[in-house]
Design a protein around this motif. Sequence first.
Motif: not given
Length: 421
Positions: A235-250
């Motif tokens: 769950x933690x990792x999924x959330x981290x990736x979701x936030x990174x997606x929203x930040x548009x980071x490569x």
Amino acid sequence: MRFKYQTPTGIHDLCGEDQKYLDFLYTKAKEILEFYGFEKIELPILEREELFKRSVGEATDIVEKEMYTLTTLGGEKLVLRPEATASIVRAYIQHGMHTLPQPVKIWTFGPMYRYERPQHGRYRQFYQLDFEILGSDSPSADTQVIFLTFTILKELKLKNLKILINSIGDSCCRPYYKKQLKTFFRPYLESLCKDCQRRFEKNPLRILDCKNQACREIIDLAPQSVDNLCQDCKTHFKRVLEILDNLDLPYLLDPYLVRGLDYYTKTVFEIVISKENLSLGGGGRYDKLVKLLGGPDTPAVGVALGAERIITELKEEKIKVKGMPDPKVFVAKVGDLAQAKALLLLEELRKAKVPVRESLGKDSLRAQLDLANKLKVKWVVILGQKEVIKDRAILRDMKKGTQKEVKISDLVGILKKLALN
Ligand code: AMP
């Protein structure tokens, strides 16, 4: 001519252009981190050996092969710090920072020492910028650290950056993953390098770190930690990736990224230059370290960036940094009476922000003008014995070769105008 006293192998001065780049990185990092509430800490270069054995881990390259350890006359075993996170955690506990409002955000900058085989981008003394968030288990803390790492490098105008990310689980799911790794690597044991054969016994996760080509081919078939996470880590990792997606980071998932230190849990990441995968920095979450070192249970996450590698990349990408401003004015003096007047004039020019150089010795006026010429200065103030008595100075236009007498009290105003044009 080769000078007898060279710096030791793998250890360098940072001077000239390198120093300007180092300042550039330091100033940008300070500006950004302090805005985000990170407080600076100066850590000692010497720490007790036990601190790193316990935190970085006995089976890691750093502890096994790379620590500069010394024994004091009193018999204490001390180490030149190989990294900063362990020291920051030690300081957090030692100064009772868990009683402050959480999370506590800390940053530091300074030299680290590892007895490595020197090669391109790998030195025995290197500077690290390090920042950590202690006291938060939220995925937002992971992503703030990643986001700020990226932001600092972007503000330095570096391009072609890529974030590699993975989750290596925690004490709930990692033992099972380690078991799976052992089952996988056992049949290949003979084909693994000597270091990996040792790692197999001590900590099979470390095998995933190996740079040996033969080992890498086997590693590429190994089970992946992301497939073996417990619910909490997933769950933690999924959330981290979701936030990174929203930040548009490569970012890119790297299933075998484990980082070379034992204290990491859950998120680990590296920031690399895309074309050669050269790591400029790396970090991750370390939720058990504060407790392991004797403090209260405190989740934390942080990153370390290598200054020399960043400097190399800044040069590679031909990024210009501002150095000291070129001098606009040169103060020459003749005779003892002019000495104090010259010093006072320099101080007034400093306050007026007019870049100035001066002659400190008792050189002839000709030699002083030669120096001003070499420095490509446009205006020279000559404080001569005769003029100073009358509270006057000579102002010389170096380009035209003309000069005139002016009142000393008017000089700063005149020079300020001339220097601005
Ligand atoms: P680490 O502390 O091993 O996680 O490394 C973090 C960053 O420090 C790396 O990404 C490099 O940029 C830098 N670094 C680590 N070791 C060295 C070294 N021996 N020489 C120069 N830079 C290094």
